[in-house]
Scaffold this active site. Structure first.
Site, mmCIF file in Angstrom:
data_model
loop_
_atom_site.group_PDB
_atom_site.id
_atom_site.type_symbol
_atom_site.label_atom_id
_atom_site.label_comp_id
_atom_site.label_asym_id
_atom_site.label_seq_id
_atom_site.Cartn_x
_atom_site.Cartn_y
_atom_site.Cartn_z
ATOM 1 N N CYS A 143 30.529 -0.612 10.761
ATOM 2 C CA CYS A 143 31.001 0.627 11.289
ATOM 3 C C CYS A 143 30.645 1.832 10.185
ATOM 4 O O CYS A 143 31.628 1.948 9.183
ATOM 5 C CB CYS A 143 32.099 0.872 11.923
ATOM 6 S SG CYS A 143 32.516 2.267 12.682
ATOM 7 N N CYS A 146 33.191 4.544 10.119
ATOM 8 C CA CYS A 146 34.744 4.291 9.884
ATOM 9 C C CYS A 146 34.660 4.199 8.391
ATOM 10 O O CYS A 146 35.769 4.518 7.890
ATOM 11 C CB CYS A 146 35.067 2.931 10.786
ATOM 12 S SG CYS A 146 34.570 2.683 12.077
ATOM 13 N N ASP A 147 33.720 3.622 7.796
ATOM 14 C CA ASP A 147 33.820 2.991 6.301
ATOM 15 C C ASP A 147 32.777 3.949 5.149
ATOM 16 O O ASP A 147 33.317 3.851 4.066
ATOM 17 C CB ASP A 147 33.485 1.672 6.293
ATOM 18 C CG ASP A 147 34.377 0.653 7.131
ATOM 19 O OD1 ASP A 147 35.419 1.045 7.329
ATOM 20 O OD2 ASP A 147 33.879 -0.285 7.644
#
Ligand code: FAD
Ligand code: NDP
Length: 318
Positions: A143, A146-147
């Site tokens: 992701c 997300c990261d």
């Protein structure tokens, strides 16, 4: 813990399909319950759109809207019409007789009809070095949104595997932080939409490694390099890498069904063509859990609406 009350409609999931189903069911005075999950399938309540930034193709938002904000609004709309929402993951269901039984870690509920809207989860590649306890989450992620903004990825050479819209979008997002992003794809053409492909092609920080696969992740404590293979010639080489992001599609979240509904070969719930009825009368499915073709927020929402209308008809006429 077992509830004596039998609910008319219980919805499992928390993405656009689940909330659209809840809005329609609530307005039909079916008093729906949603189990939205507690990090179910590793994703926050709200589903896949909580892992993205701008959503530009959901009608009604001409300037676009952030994915998490869109899902907050869907949830608020469900609540507005009286949906009860449990932040719990459904761990098992018994579909053998009606009313159906659902179990989370803190309650047992019975339901006359059920809408499965549990979506899908990002897939990971099973290559040496990328497993749990190896370099997974130490430079490897599924992701980017997300990261990708983490300090370890800034100014690094990053790699995205895949040729779909997710790969294009994630590469674009990562290009804001990386020194360069390389999309590694196993074929020489993409399945991504033309507009998303074009954006990636136009981005000077995005490079392409076509007809290639990543065969091994290497590093001491964190990702340092990738072994890539030319899938035509078989030639292998090692490339320095600060990050590897899988964008290789999704697995439908159907494990908790324990084989009680017909699934297709890829694990997606099979629904009757033109509707949302599953192989068990009174159980309906909506969104990505039953759709491997369109997989969009708007199509998930549309099928959530269909599922609520189908459940309403089922409860009225059997
Ligand atoms: P999901 O969004 O998959 O949500 C289902 C959720 O249900 C799960 O995440 C979990 O929270 C919950 N759940 C699962 N199992 C259980 C359980 N057992 N008990 C309780 N709860 C459970 N589409 C667009 O239209 N436009 C975009 O711009 C776009 N961008 C995207 C970007 C990314 C990075 C990704 C991954 C997808 C994107 N998509 C986009 C696709 C879109 O997010 C999906 O099509 C849509 O979210 C599917 O909705 P859904 O309702 O089927 O379920
Ligand atoms: P897709 O299934 O569309 O694409 C997956 C990609 O990964 C394919 O190119 C596939 O290759 C490749 N792949 C699969 N398995 C492997 C493997 N083991 N090794 C190497 N490569 C592999 O998934 P996406 O997540 O990209 O998209 C899912 C849905 O979400 C789509 O409907 C998409 O339109 C939507 N979406 C929309 C966005 C938007 O509109 N802004 C953004 C992101 C997603 P191959 O092509 O060879 O099969």
């Amino acid at each position: 813990m077992e509830s004596e009350q039998i609910e008319k409609v219980v919805i499992i999931g928390s993405g656009p399909a689940a909330h659209t189903a809840a809005i329609y069911a609530a307005r039909a005075e079916l008093s729906p319950v949603i189990f939205e999950g507690l990090m179910a399938a590793g994703v926050a309540a709200g589903g896949q759109l909580t892992t993205t930034t701008e959503v530009e193709n959901f009608p009604g938002f001409p300037e676009g809207i952030e994915g998490p904000a869109l899902m907050d609004r869907c949830r608020a709309q469900s609540l507005r019409f009286g949906t009860r929402i449990f932040t719990e993951t459904v761990e098992s269901v018994d579909l053998g007789s009606r009313p159906f039984t659902l179990r989370s870690d803190s309650r047992v509920l019975r339901a006359e009809s059920l809408i499965i809207a549990t979506g899908a989860t990002a897939r990971r590649m099973d290559i040496p070095g990328a497993g749990d306890g190896q370099l997974w989450q130490r430079g490897i992620s599924a992701c980017a949104v997300c990261d990708g903004a983490l300090p370890i990825f800034r100014g690094q050479a990053l790699y995205v595997v895949g040729g779909g819209d997710s790969a294009m979008e994630e590469a674009g997002y990562l290009s804001k932080f990386a020194s360069q992003v390389t999309i590694v794809h196993r074929r020489d053409s993409f399945r991504a939409s033309k507009i998303m492909q074009q954006r990636a092609l136009d981005n000077p920080k995005i490079a392409f490694l076509l007809n290639h696969g990543v065969v091994e992740a290497r590093g001491d404590g964190r990702l340092q390099s990738l072994l890539v293979e030319n899938l035509g010639s078989g030639e292998r080489r090692e490339l320095p890498a600060g990050g590897l992001f899988f964008a290789i599609g999704h697995l439908p979240n159907t494990g908790f069904l324990d084989g009680q509904l017909d699934l297709d070969a890829d694990g997606y719930v099979v629904t009757r063509p033109g509707g949302t009825q599953t192989s068990v009368a009174g159980v309906f499915a909506a969104g990505d859990v039953q759709d491997k073709t369109y997989r969009q927020a708007i199509t998930a929402a549309g099928s959530g609406c269909m599922a609520a209308l189908d459940a309403e008809r089922f409860l009225a006429h059997g």
